[in-house]
Write a protein that holds these residues in place. Structure first.
Motif, PDB file in Angstrom:
ATOM      1  N   THR A 190      19.101   7.575   0.884  1.00 50.11           N
ATOM      2  CA  THR A 190      19.907   6.339   1.228  1.00 50.11           C
ATOM      3  C   THR A 190      19.143   5.154   0.055  1.00 50.11           C
ATOM      4  O   THR A 190      19.684   4.769   0.740  1.00 50.11           O
ATOM      5  N   GLY A 191      17.840   5.793   0.346  1.00 53.94           N
ATOM      6  CA  GLY A 191      17.159   4.511  -0.381  1.00 53.94           C
ATOM      7  C   GLY A 191      16.033   3.865   0.212  1.00 53.94           C
ATOM      8  O   GLY A 191      15.584   3.215   0.285  1.00 53.94           O
ATOM      9  N   LYS A 192      15.256   5.072   1.206  1.00 58.57           N
ATOM     10  CA  LYS A 192      14.299   4.489   2.023  1.00 58.57           C
ATOM     11  C   LYS A 192      13.117   3.538   1.892  1.00 58.57           C
ATOM     12  O   LYS A 192      12.065   2.599   2.018  1.00 58.57           O
ATOM     13  N   GLU A 193      12.832   4.194   0.822  1.00 63.55           N
ATOM     14  CA  GLU A 193      11.263   4.059   0.270  1.00 63.55           C
ATOM     15  C   GLU A 193      12.005   2.342  -0.584  1.00 63.55           C
ATOM     16  O   GLU A 193      10.970   1.748  -0.672  1.00 63.55           O
ATOM     17  N   ARG A 194      12.705   3.038  -1.623  1.00 61.21           N
ATOM     18  CA  ARG A 194      13.721   1.408  -1.428  1.00 61.21           C
ATOM     19  C   ARG A 194      13.207   0.141  -1.013  1.00 61.21           C
ATOM     20  O   ARG A 194      12.610  -0.501  -1.151  1.00 61.21           O
ATOM     21  N   VAL A 195      13.617   0.732   0.352  1.00 61.86           N
ATOM     22  CA  VAL A 195      13.819  -0.613   1.151  1.00 61.86           C
ATOM     23  C   VAL A 195      11.872  -1.269   1.720  1.00 61.86           C
ATOM     24  O   VAL A 195      11.605  -1.952   1.451  1.00 61.86           O
ATOM     25  N   ALA A 196      11.789   0.425   1.934  1.00 59.33           N
ATOM     26  CA  ALA A 196      10.247   0.037   2.252  1.00 59.33           C
ATOM     27  C   ALA A 196       9.203  -1.152   0.612  1.00 59.33           C
ATOM     28  O   ALA A 196       8.665  -2.127   1.249  1.00 59.33           O
ATOM     29  N   GLN A 197       9.512  -0.611  -0.445  1.00 54.82           N
ATOM     30  CA  GLN A 197       9.177  -1.518  -1.364  1.00 54.82           C
ATOM     31  C   GLN A 197       9.240  -2.992  -1.634  1.00 54.82           C
ATOM     32  O   GLN A 197       8.282  -3.623  -1.425  1.00 54.82           O
ATOM     33  N   ALA A 198      11.025  -3.304  -0.834  1.00 58.64           N
ATOM     34  CA  ALA A 198      10.889  -4.513  -0.858  1.00 58.64           C
ATOM     35  C   ALA A 198      10.475  -5.642   0.362  1.00 58.64           C
ATOM     36  O   ALA A 198      10.499  -6.313  -0.751  1.00 58.64           O
ATOM     37  N   ILE A 199       9.881  -4.984   1.466  1.00 60.71           N
ATOM     38  CA  ILE A 199       9.693  -5.317   2.256  1.00 60.71           C
ATOM     39  C   ILE A 199       8.060  -5.906   2.078  1.00 60.71           C
ATOM     40  O   ILE A 199       7.791  -6.838   2.920  1.00 60.71           O
ATOM     41  N   HIS A 200       7.602  -4.713   0.881  1.00 67.82           N
ATOM     42  CA  HIS A 200       6.262  -5.148   0.569  1.00 67.82           C
ATOM     43  C   HIS A 200       5.780  -6.196  -0.037  1.00 67.82           C
ATOM     44  O   HIS A 200       5.262  -7.050  -0.265  1.00 67.82           O
ATOM     45  N   GLN A 201       7.126  -6.133  -1.195  1.00 66.56           N
ATOM     46  CA  GLN A 201       6.699  -7.019  -2.081  1.00 66.56           C
ATOM     47  C   GLN A 201       6.974  -8.111  -1.698  1.00 66.56           C
ATOM     48  O   GLN A 201       6.811  -9.668  -2.906  1.00 66.56           O
ATOM     49  N   ARG A 202       7.594  -8.345  -0.356  1.00 66.18           N
ATOM     50  CA  ARG A 202       8.081  -9.962   0.316  1.00 66.18           C
ATOM     51  C   ARG A 202       7.307 -10.042   1.023  1.00 66.18           C
ATOM     52  O   ARG A 202       7.128 -10.964   2.000  1.00 66.18           O
ATOM     53  N   SER A 203       6.235  -9.412   1.150  1.00 62.17           N
ATOM     54  CA  SER A 203       5.496  -9.828   2.102  1.00 62.17           C
ATOM     55  C   SER A 203       4.108 -10.221   2.001  1.00 62.17           C
ATOM     56  O   SER A 203       3.290 -10.446   1.240  1.00 62.17           O
ATOM     57  N   ARG A 204       3.323 -10.842   2.940  1.00 60.83           N
ATOM     58  CA  ARG A 204       1.861 -11.274   2.299  1.00 60.83           C
ATOM     59  C   ARG A 204       1.329 -10.993   1.890  1.00 60.83           C
ATOM     60  O   ARG A 204      -0.139 -11.161   1.932  1.00 60.83           O
ATOM     61  N   ARG A 205       1.457  -9.146   1.834  1.00 64.02           N
ATOM     62  CA  ARG A 205       0.589  -8.103   1.616  1.00 64.02           C
ATOM     63  C   ARG A 205       0.829  -7.989   0.269  1.00 64.02           C
ATOM     64  O   ARG A 205       0.487  -6.700  -0.249  1.00 64.02           O
ATOM     65  N   ARG A 206       1.504  -8.650  -0.322  1.00 65.14           N
ATOM     66  CA  ARG A 206       2.228  -8.448  -1.420  1.00 65.14           C
ATOM     67  C   ARG A 206       1.234  -7.259  -2.771  1.00 65.14           C
ATOM     68  O   ARG A 206       1.313  -7.065  -3.759  1.00 65.14           O
ATOM     69  N   GLU A 207      -0.165  -8.442  -2.924  1.00 65.90           N
ATOM     70  CA  GLU A 207      -1.022  -7.812  -3.482  1.00 65.90           C
ATOM     71  C   GLU A 207      -1.258  -7.193  -2.917  1.00 65.90           C
ATOM     72  O   GLU A 207      -2.545  -6.593  -4.074  1.00 65.90           O
ATOM     73  N   GLY A 208      -1.576  -6.503  -2.396  1.00 64.46           N
ATOM     74  CA  GLY A 208      -2.161  -5.381  -2.127  1.00 64.46           C
ATOM     75  C   GLY A 208      -1.685  -4.507  -1.754  1.00 64.46           C
ATOM     76  O   GLY A 208      -0.542  -4.256  -3.105  1.00 64.46           O
ATOM     77  N   ARG A 209      -2.065  -2.973  -1.961  1.00 66.53           N
ATOM     78  CA  ARG A 209      -1.318  -1.470  -2.070  1.00 66.53           C
ATOM     79  C   ARG A 209      -0.558  -1.228  -1.899  1.00 66.53           C
ATOM     80  O   ARG A 209      -0.541  -1.478  -0.248  1.00 66.53           O
ATOM     81  N   PHE A 210       0.454  -0.107  -2.482  1.00 64.57           N
ATOM     82  CA  PHE A 210       1.577  -0.035  -1.354  1.00 64.57           C
ATOM     83  C   PHE A 210       1.495   1.566  -1.535  1.00 64.57           C
ATOM     84  O   PHE A 210       0.730   1.856  -2.657  1.00 64.57           O
TER      85      PHE A 210
END
Length: 539
Positions: A190-210
Motif C-alpha cells: 500500500t506504500g507504507k514506506e512512502r508515508v514514512a518518507q513523507a513524515i520525515h521530509q516534513r519533520s524537524r529532522r528532514r536534514e538528517g538521515r532517513f
C-alpha cells in the motif's frame, strides 16, 4: 417522494475524521479513462442527487473538474451521445437510478449493456461502479465525503484525491513536526514506506538521515546486531565494532518495516530505546545515547500476536505514539486511473515514449481501452499499489509498437475472473427496475458449453449477446470469455474497417444483412459503422 442520498447510512464507511455522525456522502463520477489522458482523475460531484434532483450526463454537460478547481469541461468525446444518461435518487436509501434515453448513450456495466432504467444500491456505490460510455470513456460512480473537495496543496508525494488518501495526508501533516513515534498500518504493497518518507521530509529532522530497515528480511539471529550494533569481540568473527542502524540514524529517522517480525529479544531492546533513548550494543556493557525518531510499519494483526504471546503489548503502546492507516487500493478505486497513468508514464519515459500520453485529440482512440480500464477498476488488487505498478509495466512493455494498450488473453482472463469472484467488487449482472428477469434456462458453468452449441445459440439469436447468454444459462462475462477463447468466433471489435466497408457495399447498408453475413452483434456492428461514418440503410 423517493428517498434522497442525504439519508444514506454511513455505517459502512470509515468513521475516523468524519465527526460523530461520520462523513456526509455525496455521489460522484470520476474519470478513469479518456481519449485525452490528462483528463483522467477529473470528477463530477453530484450534489443535485442529494437534494432529490436528477443529473443529465451527456457529451456536452455537465462539467468535470479537478478537485479544488472551479473551472472544468464536459466529457467532449465526439462519440458519446448528446442524448443524456439520467442519474436520479433511487427507490431505496442510498441508491441511484440510471435511465438510458432511447437511441441515446450506450452505457455498459461490467460487460452488461444498460437498457431502460436500472438501479444501483448503496453497497455497490460504496465499492464503486465503473460505467463505460460510448465504448471509449470510463467513469467510476462512487460516493465521496462532501468535505473532500478543496485543494490539497502539497500532495506529499502521493497520487490521488480519494477520501482515504486525503485523510492520510491530514494525519501526516498533524504528526510530521512532532517527535513522537508513529505506527503505520496497512496491507502489503500500500506504500507504507512512502508515508514514512513523507513524515520525515516534513519533520524537524528532514536534514538528517532517513534509514529504512525491513525486519522481515533480516535473519532473526542477526537482527539485534544489525539494529543496535556490536562490540568488538562480542562473538566469533566480530573483529571490529559496528554502529548498527540506530546509531547510523542519529539525528534523523529510522523506519522499521514489518516490525511485527521482530524477535522477542529485539522487542525488549526496542522498548528500552523508546523509553530511555539509550541502547546497549550486542556484547557491550555501556549504554549509548541515541537521538532517533522511530517510525514503524506492519501489515500484521499485532493485537492477535499479543494474545498469542508473540508480541509485547508495552512495545505496541510505545510504537503507536500516533497511528495512521494506509488504505488499500480497493478502498480508493477513484484513484486507480490516475495511479495507473502515473506508473505508465514512468514506464513510457524509460522507453523514451512519454509523449504518447500528451495526446489532446478527443477523436483519437483511448490509449487505455474502456474494457481494459473497467477490468482494472473491478480487480481486487490484493498486492495493492505495488501490484498495480507491476501490471502497468507489463502492459506498457507488452504493447510496444501498438497504438493502444493490449492485454494478453491470459492476463485479460485473469483480471476478469478475479473481479467476478470478489464479493461486492462490481456489478456482475444488473437488473432493470421494472421487470427483473427470471432465468428460463438452468444456470450452468461456461465450461459445459461446447463451441458448436455456442455458435448455434449465437446464430439463433442473431448475435444478441444478452439473449445468447440467457439461452445458454451462463453470465454474460462468461459468454465474452468463451468468444475470446474460440479461434472461430469474433466480435464486431475484431472486424477490420475494410471488411465492414466491403459488407456495407455488398448489402447496400442493410445492417441486419451485414450482421448475418459477418456473424457479429447487430448493435455492436452498428456502433462500429457509426465510428467509421457509415449510415445503415433506413436510418
Amino acid at each position: 417522494m423517493s428517498p434522497t442520498l442525504a439519508d444514506v447510512s454511513t455505517a459502512a464507511m470509515p468513521q475516523r475524521g468524519g465527526g460523530p455522525q461520520g462523513p456526509r456522502l455525496v455521489p460522484a463520477l470520476t474519470l478513469v479513462s479518456h481519449p485525452v489522458p490528462a483528463r483522467v482523475g477529473e470528477r463530477l460531484r453530484m450534489d443535485a442527487l442529494v437534494a432529490g434532483r436528477e443529473v443529465a450526463l451527456s457529451r456536452n454537460a455537465p462539467d468535470f473538474t479537478r478537485p479544488g478547481s472551479v473551472l472544468g469541461q464536459p466529457l467532449n468525446d465526439p462519440f458519446i451521445s448528446r442524448k443524456p444518461l439520467t442519474l436520479a435518487p433511487g427507490s431505496k436509501p442510498g441508491s441511484v437510478r440510471l435511465t438510458c434515453t432511447e437511441g441515446g448513450e450506450r452505457v455498459v456495466i461490467a460487460g452488461s449493456a444498460l437498457e431502460g432504467t436500472w438501479e444501483l444500491s448503496e453497497a455497490e456505490l460504496l465499492q464503486g461502479v465503473p460505467l463505460e460510455l460510448g465504448g471509449r470513456v470510463v467513469v467510476l460512480l462512487h460516493l465521496m465525503d462532501a468535505a473532500d473537495d478543496s485543494a490539497t496543496g502539497d500532495a506529499l508525494g502521493m497520487v490521488g484525491e480519494s477520501t482515504g488518501v486525503r485523510r492520510l495526508r491530514r494525519h501526516i501533516e498533524r504528526v510530521a513536526d512532532l517527535d513522537v513515534p508513529v505506527l503505520i498500518r496497512g496491507e502489503t504493497g500500500t506504500g507504507k514506506e512512502r508515508v514514512a518518507q513523507a513524515i520525515h521530509q516534513r519533520s524537524r529532522r528532514r536534514e538528517g538521515r532517513f534509514l529504512s530497515v525491513n525486519l522481515g528480511a533480516i535473519p532473526k539471529e542477526l537482527a539485534a546486531a544489525e539494529l543496535f550494533g556490536t562490540q568488538k569481540g562480542a562473538y566469533t568473527g566480530a573483529a571490529q565494532s559496528r554502529e548498527g542502524f540506530f546509531r547510523a540514524a542519529h539525528g534523523g529517522t529510522l523506519f522499521l518495516d514489518e516490525v511485527g517480525e521482530a524477535p522477542p529479544e529485539v522487542q525488549v531492546m526496542l522498548l528500552r530505546v523508546l523509553e530511555t533513548g539509550e541502547l546497549y550494543p550486542v556484547g557491550g556493557s555501556t549504554p549509548v545515547a541515541v537521538d532517533v525518531r522511530l517510525l514503524a510499519a506492519t501489515d500484521a494483526d499485532l493485537d492477535e500476536r499479543i494474545r498469542d504471546g508473540r508480541f509485547k503489548a508495552p512495545l505496541l503502546h510505545r510504537l503507536a505514539g500516533y497511528e495512521v492507516h494506509v488504505p488499500p487500493l480497493r478502498e480508493r478505486r477513484e484513484d486507480l486511473g490516475r495511479l495507473f497513468f502515473h506508473f505508465a508514464r514512468e514506464e513510457l519515459a524509460a522507453l523514451g515514449e512519454a509523449h504518447r500520453l500528451d495526446n489532446a485529440d478527443a477523436y483519437a482512440a483511448p490509449w487505455l481501452p474502456a474494457p481494459l480500464a473497467t477490468r482494472l477498476v473491478r480487480f481486487p488488487w490484493p498486492g495493492n499499489i505495488r501490484q498495480l505498478r507491476n501490471l502497468a509495466r507489463q502492459l506498457v512493455i507488452g504493447s510496444r509498437g501498438e497504438p493502444t494498450l493490449q492485454a494478453e488473453p491470459r492476463l485479460e482472463h485473469e483480471l476478469e475472473v478475479a473481479a467476478a469472484s470478489t464479493p461486492g467488487a462490481s456489478v456482475s449482472s444488473p437488473e432493470p427496475v421494472a421487470e427483473p428477469r427470471t432465468p428460463t434456462t438452468p444456470r450452468r458453468k461456461a465450461s459445459q458449453v461446447t463451441e458448436q452449441e455456442l455458435l448455434a445459440a449465437l446464430r439463433e439469436h442473431a448475435w444478441d449477446l444478452k439473449a445468447t447468454a440467457d439461452s445458454l444459462g451462463i453470465p454474460r462475462p462468461s459468454l465474452y470469455d468463451l468468444i475470446d477463447k474460440s479461434p472461430n468466433l469474433r466480435t464486431a471489435g475484431d472486424l477490420r474497417s475494410e471488411e465492414i466497408a466491403q459488407a456495407y457495399e455488398a448489402h447496400g447498408g442493410d445492417l441486419d444483412a451485414m450482421a448475418r453475413a459477418l456473424e457479429v452483434s447487430r448493435k455492436a456492428l452498428g456502433r462500429r459503422m457509426k465510428e467509421l461514418g457509415l449510415t445503415p440503410r433506413g436510418e
